[in-house]
Scaffold this motif. Structure first.
Motif, PDB file in Angstrom:
ATOM      1  N   GLU A 168       0.945   4.247  -2.612  1.00 48.12           N
ATOM      2  CA  GLU A 168       0.714   5.626  -2.166  1.00 48.12           C
ATOM      3  C   GLU A 168       1.803   6.542  -2.754  1.00 48.12           C
ATOM      4  O   GLU A 168       1.533   7.679  -3.148  1.00 48.12           O
ATOM      5  CB  GLU A 168       0.725   5.637  -0.629  1.00 48.12           C
ATOM      6  N   LEU A 201       0.887   7.517  -6.166  1.00 51.10           N
ATOM      7  CA  LEU A 201      -0.125   8.582  -6.175  1.00 51.10           C
ATOM      8  C   LEU A 201       0.515   9.937  -5.857  1.00 51.10           C
ATOM      9  O   LEU A 201       0.200  10.950  -6.497  1.00 51.10           O
ATOM     10  CB  LEU A 201      -1.232   8.275  -5.164  1.00 51.10           C
ATOM     11  N   GLU A 225      -8.420  -2.677  -7.532  1.00 54.29           N
ATOM     12  CA  GLU A 225      -8.749  -1.547  -6.657  1.00 54.29           C
ATOM     13  C   GLU A 225      -7.753  -0.398  -6.871  1.00 54.29           C
ATOM     14  O   GLU A 225      -8.128   0.763  -7.038  1.00 54.29           O
ATOM     15  CB  GLU A 225      -8.647  -2.055  -5.219  1.00 54.29           C
ATOM     16  N   ARG A 226      -6.458  -0.740  -6.914  1.00 59.90           N
ATOM     17  CA  ARG A 226      -5.427   0.301  -7.094  1.00 59.90           C
ATOM     18  C   ARG A 226      -5.562   0.971  -8.467  1.00 59.90           C
ATOM     19  O   ARG A 226      -5.412   2.187  -8.598  1.00 59.90           O
ATOM     20  CB  ARG A 226      -4.023  -0.307  -6.936  1.00 59.90           C
ATOM     21  N   ASP A 275       0.842  -1.203   0.000  1.00 60.16           N
ATOM     22  CA  ASP A 275       0.000   0.000   0.000  1.00 60.16           C
ATOM     23  C   ASP A 275       0.877   1.253   0.000  1.00 60.16           C
ATOM     24  O   ASP A 275       0.573   2.242  -0.652  1.00 60.16           O
ATOM     25  CB  ASP A 275      -0.899   0.019   1.246  1.00 60.16           C
ATOM     26  N   GLU A 319      -8.739   7.292 -11.530  1.00 65.43           N
ATOM     27  CA  GLU A 319      -9.576   8.443 -11.161  1.00 65.43           C
ATOM     28  C   GLU A 319      -8.716   9.688 -10.994  1.00 65.43           C
ATOM     29  O   GLU A 319      -9.055  10.761 -11.472  1.00 65.43           O
ATOM     30  CB  GLU A 319     -10.337   8.154  -9.872  1.00 65.43           C
ATOM     31  N   GLN A 343      -8.220   1.428 -10.205  1.00 64.67           N
ATOM     32  CA  GLN A 343      -9.347   2.354 -10.223  1.00 64.67           C
ATOM     33  C   GLN A 343      -8.978   3.676  -9.530  1.00 64.67           C
ATOM     34  O   GLN A 343      -9.258   4.756 -10.038  1.00 64.67           O
ATOM     35  CB  GLN A 343     -10.534   1.698  -9.535  1.00 64.67           C
ATOM     36  N   ILE A 344      -8.304   3.578  -8.387  1.00 66.52           N
ATOM     37  CA  ILE A 344      -7.920   4.790  -7.645  1.00 66.52           C
ATOM     38  C   ILE A 344      -6.974   5.645  -8.500  1.00 66.52           C
ATOM     39  O   ILE A 344      -7.139   6.850  -8.648  1.00 66.52           O
ATOM     40  CB  ILE A 344      -7.237   4.419  -6.305  1.00 66.52           C
TER      41      ILE A 344
END
Ligand code: 5AD
Ligand code: SF4
Length: 454
Positions: free
Chosen positions: A335, A338, A376-377, A331, A383, A379-380
């Motif tokens: 992060e 991102l 899941e990652r 994670d 976005e 999609q984040i």
């Protein structure tokens, strides 16, 4: 009579249909295949059902593509059985290079298997198949890059269709990123000579091309021969090509962050026709993952490359590729990706779930990430990237953008083209034609496109 001459006098013209499955290099190869076959006297079929020569130009970069090819082959077998006359099926591209034996075993009705570096042999191969019906299957996977370059250099200028063209400056890749199959399907990195590239650029602009995109797996590691045993690097190539008469725009893709340097940044400052947009795949924002990927740069080095270019040209737009769920990605690693995205502010991006490729180092790593975590990652990340793209595009409402219009849009009287920053822009205006470069006022913005008026 040489074999190429023979190809010109075949009595039986085939109607060909090409299906592309893959990346930009793959679709560029499809364009080449199309022009090679046209020059040899064959005709484009308007649809698969009207074709009697079908070429599947396959891709291996991510999974699922292989099974799709076998299911398409199943359907083609049915068409071939129904055909009264010759019906040829050819599998080309990266999967052809890797899995020729499997293809012949599972689909013995395939007539030829042609690797991505052997497509220049296609016309002769079809000629052989038509003349000698006893041939079981031709397999051409010898990675003859020199032959491919030579064929590019002698291609007819008519092969250039439209006002925007791709120009190959390099084939193959030496980077061996641990997730990537490309070095195995396209072979080692080889650069074309400056003279050949310059000649092709001249032929293209003479045929009406206004925008050239230089393509290769690793364009900024270009290391070609200038003649007199002098080597030519990528920035020098850009300066040389910028002198091409009639050329209005110059782009390039794909670049590797490790090979960005101050001379390339200088080229972006000095060369007026060089687009202020750079596709610079980062893949991940975590140093641990970059190391495991064998990307050979750190997060800070990547950010420094971005700064270097922005210092040279403050309006530089950046796009990128990302892989989520690489083996061992935590994670915290995700992060960091991102955070990097927020720092760079991308204007466009492509993001993918990591897909294990048989034979690569990463596919054998033990700590594979579960599929649902990857989804899941992804999609984040998507976005966030979409938000950045919309934000970038929104900044242009009521402002003017210089657009080269390259083709008709989907609607009546609609033309579409691209801005200098690579945004898709469309317009409804009968006074504008394909090939025009026009300053357009932006009136509406969507995530992936803009609408303008004069
Ligand atoms: N899995 C997922 N994405 C991949 N790419 C290359 N190999 C893989 C893989 N095994 C992506 C990278 C590269 C782009 C062309 O495809 O992001 O930049
Ligand atoms: Fe694949 Fe890496 Fe080469 Fe790109 S640079 S083609 S990702 S090995």
């Amino acid at each position: 009579m040489c074999r190429r001459d023979l190809a010109h006098c075949i009595s039986y013209k085939m109607r060909f249909f090409i299906k592309s499955y893959g990346c930009q290099m793959n679709s560029h190869d499809s364009q080449r295949i199309s022009s090679i076959l046209s020059v040899a006297g064959h005709e484009v079929a308007p649809s698969l059902n009207e074709a009697n020569l079908v070429i599947l130009n396959t891709c291996s970069i991510r999974d699922k593509a292989d099974e799709k090819v076998f299911s398409d082959l199943g359907r083609l077998k049915f068409l071939k059985c129904k055909a009264i006359d010759d019906f040829l099926i050819i599998v080309a591209g990266c999967m052809a290079q890797l899995r020729s034996r499997d293809i012949i075993k599972r689909a013995p009705y395939v007539n030829a298997i042609i690797g991505p570096q052997n497509i220049h042999q296609l016309a002769d191969c079809i000629d052989d198949l038509l003349k000698n019906k006893a041939i079981d299957a031709i397999v051409a996977t010898s990675m003859d890059v020199a032959g491919k370059f030579q064929a590019m250099s002698s291609a007819s200028p008519k092969a250039a269709d439209g006002v925007s063209a791709f120009l190959t400056i390099q084939e193959g890749c030496d980077n061996f990123c641990t997730y990537c199959i490309v070095p195995f399907t396209r072979g080692r990195q080889i650069s074309r000579s400056l003279t050949d590239i310059r000649d092709e650029a001249r032929r293209l602009t003479f045929a009406g091309v206004k925008e050239i995109t230089l393509v290769g797996q690793n364009v900024n590691a270009y290391n070609g021969d200038e003649g007199n045993n002098e080597k030519c690097d990528f920035s020098h190539l850009l300066f040389e090509l910028s002198k091409t008469e009639g050329l209005k725009r110059l782009r390039y893709t794909t670049s590797h962050p490790k090979y960005i340097n101050s001379n390339i940044a200088l080229a972006h400052r000095e060369i007026e026709i060089l687009a202020p947009h750079l596709h610079l795949p980062v893949q991940s924002g975590s140093n641990d993952i970059l190391k495991q990927m064998n990307r050979r740069y750190t997060r800070d080095e990547y950010l420094r490359a971005i700064d270097l270019l922005r210092e040279s040209r403050q309006d530089m737009a950046f796009s990128s590729d990302f892989i989520v769920g690489f083996p061992g990605e935590t994670d915290r690693d995700f992060e960091q990706t991102l955070e990097l995205v927020r720092e760079v502010r991308y204007t466009q991006a492509y993001s993918f779930k990591y897909s294990p490729r048989p034979g690569t180092i990463a596919a054998k790593m033990e700590n594979q990430v579960p599929e649902e975590v990857k989804s899941e990652r992804l999609q984040i990340l998507q976005e966030l990237l979409d938000d950045q793209q919309t934000q970038f595009n929104s900044g242009f409402v009521h402002r003017r953008l210089s657009v080269l219009f390259t083709k008709n849009g989907h609607h009546e009287n609609q033309l579409t083209g691209r801005s200098e920053y690579s945004q898709a822009v469309s317009i409804y205006d009968k006074t504008i034609s394909i090939g025009d470069i026009v300053d357009v006022q932006i009136i509406e913005v969507a995530t992936h496109s803009l609408i303008g008026m004069l």
